[in-house]
Design a protein around this motif. Structure first.
Motif, PDB file in Angstrom:
ATOM      1  N   LEU A  68      18.418  11.689  20.506  1.00 26.86           N
ATOM      2  CA  LEU A  68      18.402  11.598  19.042  1.00 26.86           C
ATOM      3  C   LEU A  68      18.885  12.854  18.328  1.00 26.86           C
ATOM      4  CD1 LEU A  68      16.952   8.876  18.867  1.00 26.86           C
ATOM      5  CD2 LEU A  68      15.283   9.966  17.400  1.00 26.86           C
ATOM      6  N   MET A  69      18.878  13.967  19.000  1.00 32.10           N
ATOM      7  CA  MET A  69      19.179  15.246  18.357  1.00 32.10           C
ATOM      8  C   MET A  69      20.589  15.286  17.789  1.00 32.10           C
ATOM      9  SD  MET A  69      19.809  17.697  21.664  1.00 32.10           S
ATOM     10  CE  MET A  69      21.031  18.860  21.109  1.00 32.10           C
ATOM     11  N   HIS A  70      20.786  16.182  16.850  1.00 33.26           N
ATOM     12  CA  HIS A  70      22.116  16.484  16.331  1.00 33.26           C
ATOM     13  C   HIS A  70      22.645  17.645  17.151  1.00 33.26           C
ATOM     14  CE1 HIS A  70      22.137  13.935  12.783  1.00 33.26           C
ATOM     15  NE2 HIS A  70      20.851  14.198  12.711  1.00 33.26           N
ATOM     16  N   ARG A  71      23.706  17.392  17.878  1.00 31.85           N
ATOM     17  CA  ARG A  71      24.299  18.456  18.699  1.00 31.85           C
ATOM     18  C   ARG A  71      25.051  19.433  17.808  1.00 31.85           C
ATOM     19  NH1 ARG A  71      23.557  18.896  23.695  1.00 31.85           N
ATOM     20  NH2 ARG A  71      22.803  17.100  24.834  1.00 31.85           N
ATOM     21  N   GLY A  72      24.988  20.667  18.214  1.00 32.28           N
ATOM     22  CA  GLY A  72      25.629  21.727  17.452  1.00 32.28           C
ATOM     23  C   GLY A  72      24.656  22.308  16.448  1.00 32.28           C
ATOM     24  N   ILE A  73      24.804  23.551  16.205  1.00 33.21           N
ATOM     25  CA  ILE A  73      23.940  24.256  15.259  1.00 33.21           C
ATOM     26  C   ILE A  73      24.758  24.544  14.007  1.00 33.21           C
ATOM     27  CG2 ILE A  73      22.670  26.392  14.839  1.00 33.21           C
ATOM     28  CD1 ILE A  73      21.248  24.829  16.913  1.00 33.21           C
ATOM     29  N   ILE A  74      24.274  24.079  12.880  1.00 33.15           N
ATOM     30  CA  ILE A  74      24.877  24.467  11.603  1.00 33.15           C
ATOM     31  C   ILE A  74      24.086  25.685  11.175  1.00 33.15           C
ATOM     32  CG2 ILE A  74      25.361  23.812   9.228  1.00 33.15           C
ATOM     33  CD1 ILE A  74      25.564  20.910  10.225  1.00 33.15           C
ATOM     34  N   ALA A  75      24.786  26.813  11.171  1.00 34.93           N
ATOM     35  CA  ALA A  75      24.087  28.088  11.043  1.00 34.93           C
ATOM     36  C   ALA A  75      24.706  28.968   9.975  1.00 34.93           C
ATOM     37  CB  ALA A  75      24.110  28.815  12.384  1.00 34.93           C
ATOM     38  N   CYS A  76      23.929  29.972   9.641  1.00 30.58           N
ATOM     39  CA  CYS A  76      24.393  31.028   8.755  1.00 30.58           C
ATOM     40  C   CYS A  76      23.931  32.349   9.356  1.00 30.58           C
ATOM     41  CB  CYS A  76      23.841  30.842   7.341  1.00 30.58           C
ATOM     42  SG  CYS A  76      22.056  31.077   7.201  1.00 30.58           S
ATOM     43  N   ALA A  77      24.417  33.425   8.803  1.00 30.72           N
ATOM     44  CA  ALA A  77      24.001  34.762   9.222  1.00 30.72           C
ATOM     45  C   ALA A  77      22.920  35.265   8.268  1.00 30.72           C
ATOM     46  CB  ALA A  77      25.201  35.704   9.207  1.00 30.72           C
ATOM     47  N   ASP A  88      12.903  21.612  24.374  1.00 31.96           N
ATOM     48  CA  ASP A  88      13.994  21.399  25.303  1.00 31.96           C
ATOM     49  C   ASP A  88      14.588  20.008  25.083  1.00 31.96           C
ATOM     50  OD1 ASP A  88      14.999  20.475  28.235  1.00 31.96           O
ATOM     51  OD2 ASP A  88      15.226  22.636  27.950  1.00 31.96           O
ATOM     52  N   ALA A  89      15.874  19.883  25.292  1.00 31.85           N
ATOM     53  CA  ALA A  89      16.562  18.609  25.105  1.00 31.85           C
ATOM     54  C   ALA A  89      15.995  17.515  26.004  1.00 31.85           C
ATOM     55  CB  ALA A  89      18.062  18.777  25.356  1.00 31.85           C
ATOM     56  N   GLU A  90      15.413  17.881  27.136  1.00 30.87           N
ATOM     57  CA  GLU A  90      14.855  16.901  28.074  1.00 30.87           C
ATOM     58  C   GLU A  90      13.434  16.455  27.710  1.00 30.87           C
ATOM     59  OE1 GLU A  90      16.346  15.280  30.531  1.00 30.87           O
ATOM     60  OE2 GLU A  90      18.232  16.338  30.177  1.00 30.87           O
ATOM     61  N   MET A  91      12.840  17.088  26.713  1.00 39.17           N
ATOM     62  CA  MET A  91      11.473  16.732  26.311  1.00 39.17           C
ATOM     63  C   MET A  91      11.434  15.298  25.798  1.00 39.17           C
ATOM     64  SD  MET A  91       9.124  18.484  23.316  1.00 39.17           S
ATOM     65  CE  MET A  91       8.410  19.822  24.241  1.00 39.17           C
ATOM     66  N   SER A 110       1.673  18.624  14.831  1.00 37.75           N
ATOM     67  CA  SER A 110       0.577  19.582  15.008  1.00 37.75           C
ATOM     68  C   SER A 110       0.853  20.877  14.271  1.00 37.75           C
ATOM     69  CB  SER A 110       0.326  19.858  16.491  1.00 37.75           C
ATOM     70  OG  SER A 110       1.392  20.590  17.058  1.00 37.75           O
ATOM     71  N   ARG A 111       2.128  21.214  14.120  1.00 42.89           N
ATOM     72  CA  ARG A 111       2.511  22.439  13.403  1.00 42.89           C
ATOM     73  C   ARG A 111       2.894  22.174  11.955  1.00 42.89           C
ATOM     74  NH1 ARG A 111       6.078  25.973  17.645  1.00 42.89           N
ATOM     75  NH2 ARG A 111       4.534  26.042  19.308  1.00 42.89           N
ATOM     76  N   ARG A 112       2.828  20.899  11.551  1.00 38.57           N
ATOM     77  CA  ARG A 112       3.228  20.504  10.205  1.00 38.57           C
ATOM     78  C   ARG A 112       4.646  20.977   9.895  1.00 38.57           C
ATOM     79  NH1 ARG A 112      -1.319  18.238   8.086  1.00 38.57           N
ATOM     80  NH2 ARG A 112      -3.304  19.191   8.578  1.00 38.57           N
ATOM     81  N   MET A 113       5.550  20.662  10.828  1.00 38.95           N
ATOM     82  CA  MET A 113       6.954  21.044  10.701  1.00 38.95           C
ATOM     83  C   MET A 113       7.802  19.792  10.588  1.00 38.95           C
ATOM     84  SD  MET A 113       7.108  23.948  13.618  1.00 38.95           S
ATOM     85  CE  MET A 113       8.412  24.915  12.910  1.00 38.95           C
ATOM     86  N   HIS A 114       9.005  19.970  10.093  1.00 43.56           N
ATOM     87  CA  HIS A 114       9.910  18.839   9.904  1.00 43.56           C
ATOM     88  C   HIS A 114      11.054  18.823  10.893  1.00 43.56           C
ATOM     89  CE1 HIS A 114       8.483  17.759   5.698  1.00 43.56           C
ATOM     90  NE2 HIS A 114       7.742  18.761   6.098  1.00 43.56           N
ATOM     91  N   ARG A 115      11.258  19.945  11.600  1.00 46.55           N
ATOM     92  CA  ARG A 115      12.387  20.003  12.525  1.00 46.55           C
ATOM     93  C   ARG A 115      12.121  21.023  13.617  1.00 46.55           C
ATOM     94  NH1 ARG A 115      13.129  22.039   7.955  1.00 46.55           N
ATOM     95  NH2 ARG A 115      14.095  20.193   7.083  1.00 46.55           N
ATOM     96  N   LEU A 116      12.809  20.838  14.747  1.00 43.56           N
ATOM     97  CA  LEU A 116      12.764  21.778  15.860  1.00 43.56           C
ATOM     98  C   LEU A 116      14.191  22.115  16.270  1.00 43.56           C
ATOM     99  CD1 LEU A 116      10.132  19.930  18.094  1.00 43.56           C
ATOM    100  CD2 LEU A 116       9.709  22.004  16.745  1.00 43.56           C
ATOM    101  N   VAL A 117      14.405  23.348  16.657  1.00 42.62           N
ATOM    102  CA  VAL A 117      15.680  23.727  17.243  1.00 42.62           C
ATOM    103  C   VAL A 117      15.628  23.288  18.702  1.00 42.62           C
ATOM    104  CG1 VAL A 117      17.173  25.656  17.892  1.00 42.62           C
ATOM    105  CG2 VAL A 117      16.054  25.652  15.650  1.00 42.62           C
ATOM    106  N   VAL A 118      16.653  22.580  19.138  1.00 44.53           N
ATOM    107  CA  VAL A 118      16.695  22.061  20.503  1.00 44.53           C
ATOM    108  C   VAL A 118      17.460  23.038  21.386  1.00 44.53           C
ATOM    109  CG1 VAL A 118      17.380  20.126  21.973  1.00 44.53           C
ATOM    110  CG2 VAL A 118      16.656  19.706  19.609  1.00 44.53           C
ATOM    111  N   THR A 119      16.885  23.312  22.553  1.00 45.61           N
ATOM    112  CA  THR A 119      17.522  24.234  23.484  1.00 45.61           C
ATOM    113  C   THR A 119      17.894  23.527  24.784  1.00 45.61           C
ATOM    114  OG1 THR A 119      15.394  24.910  24.423  1.00 45.61           O
ATOM    115  CG2 THR A 119      16.245  26.224  22.588  1.00 45.61           C
ATOM    116  N   GLU A 120      18.925  24.048  25.401  1.00 49.97           N
ATOM    117  CA  GLU A 120      19.321  23.655  26.755  1.00 49.97           C
ATOM    118  C   GLU A 120      19.633  24.950  27.480  1.00 49.97           C
ATOM    119  OE1 GLU A 120      21.458  19.438  26.665  1.00 49.97           O
ATOM    120  OE2 GLU A 120      22.331  20.826  25.195  1.00 49.97           O
ATOM    121  N   GLN A 136      19.264  28.115  25.443  1.00 46.79           N
ATOM    122  CA  GLN A 136      20.220  28.399  24.382  1.00 46.79           C
ATOM    123  C   GLN A 136      20.117  27.322  23.311  1.00 46.79           C
ATOM    124  OE1 GLN A 136      22.369  31.158  24.132  1.00 46.79           O
ATOM    125  NE2 GLN A 136      21.003  31.793  25.773  1.00 46.79           N
ATOM    126  N   PRO A 137      20.104  27.699  22.027  1.00 44.41           N
ATOM    127  CA  PRO A 137      20.044  26.680  20.970  1.00 44.41           C
ATOM    128  C   PRO A 137      21.316  25.837  20.973  1.00 44.41           C
ATOM    129  CG  PRO A 137      20.328  28.883  20.022  1.00 44.41           C
ATOM    130  CD  PRO A 137      20.155  29.057  21.499  1.00 44.41           C
TER     131      PRO A 137
END
Length: 145
Positions: free
Chosen positions: A26-35, A101-104, A115-125, A128-129
């Motif tokens: 289900l994840m969105h591959r690729g990181i849309i990022a800023c500095a 992790d992507a395999e989770m 449990s953390r009251r969050m809306h998103r997680l960064v997925v790693t493989e 690496q994000p």
């Protein structure tokens, strides 16, 4: 009579039915990022152009935080539009990134977010994000979109 909301420390993870779906499904591959030194104006434009709700702040190849739409709104409080647009992403970001992790199993990722009251997680493989999974992605799956 109303009661105060429980604090984050009191939050409990919910359990959802596990159909075997993995985060990578289900994840969105690729990181849309800023500095960290990008301005809020740049970050807001990136969100609008990419039709997203949050941007990962990357510094030296590491995810160091997230700037969400909520962070942008809060940054505007008590400031003129010009002052707010000039602020830097590193100054208003929510520091740190909760990852999975992507395999989770998706059910585990949802439990982690709730449990953390969050809306998103960064997925790693391989530590690496590589993408993002959000509650919006889960909702889309639930409604079959």
């Amino acid at each position: 009579m109303s009661e105060p909301l429980p604090s984050i420390a009191e939050a409990e993870a919910i359990t959802i039915a596990d159909d075997g779906t993995r985060v990578k499904d289900l994840m969105h591959r690729g990181i849309i990022a800023c500095a960290p030194d990008d301005t809020i104006a740049q970050v807001a434009k990136l969100m609008i152009d990419k039709e997203i709700h949050a941007v990962v702040v990357m510094d030296g190849g590491k995810a160091t935080g997230v700037v969400s739409q909520t962070d942008l709104v809060l940054a505007r409080q008590g400031r003129s539009p010009e002052e707010a647009r000039a602020l830097l992403a590193g100054a208003i970001m929510t520091p740190g990134c909760a990852t999975c992790d992507a395999e989770m199993l998706l059910s585990e990722a949802v439990s982690l977010m709730t449990s953390r009251r969050m809306h998103r997680l960064v997925v790693t493989e391989n530590d690496q994000p590589t993408g993002v999974i959000s509650m919006t992605d889960v909702v889309r799956k639930l409604i079959g979109a």
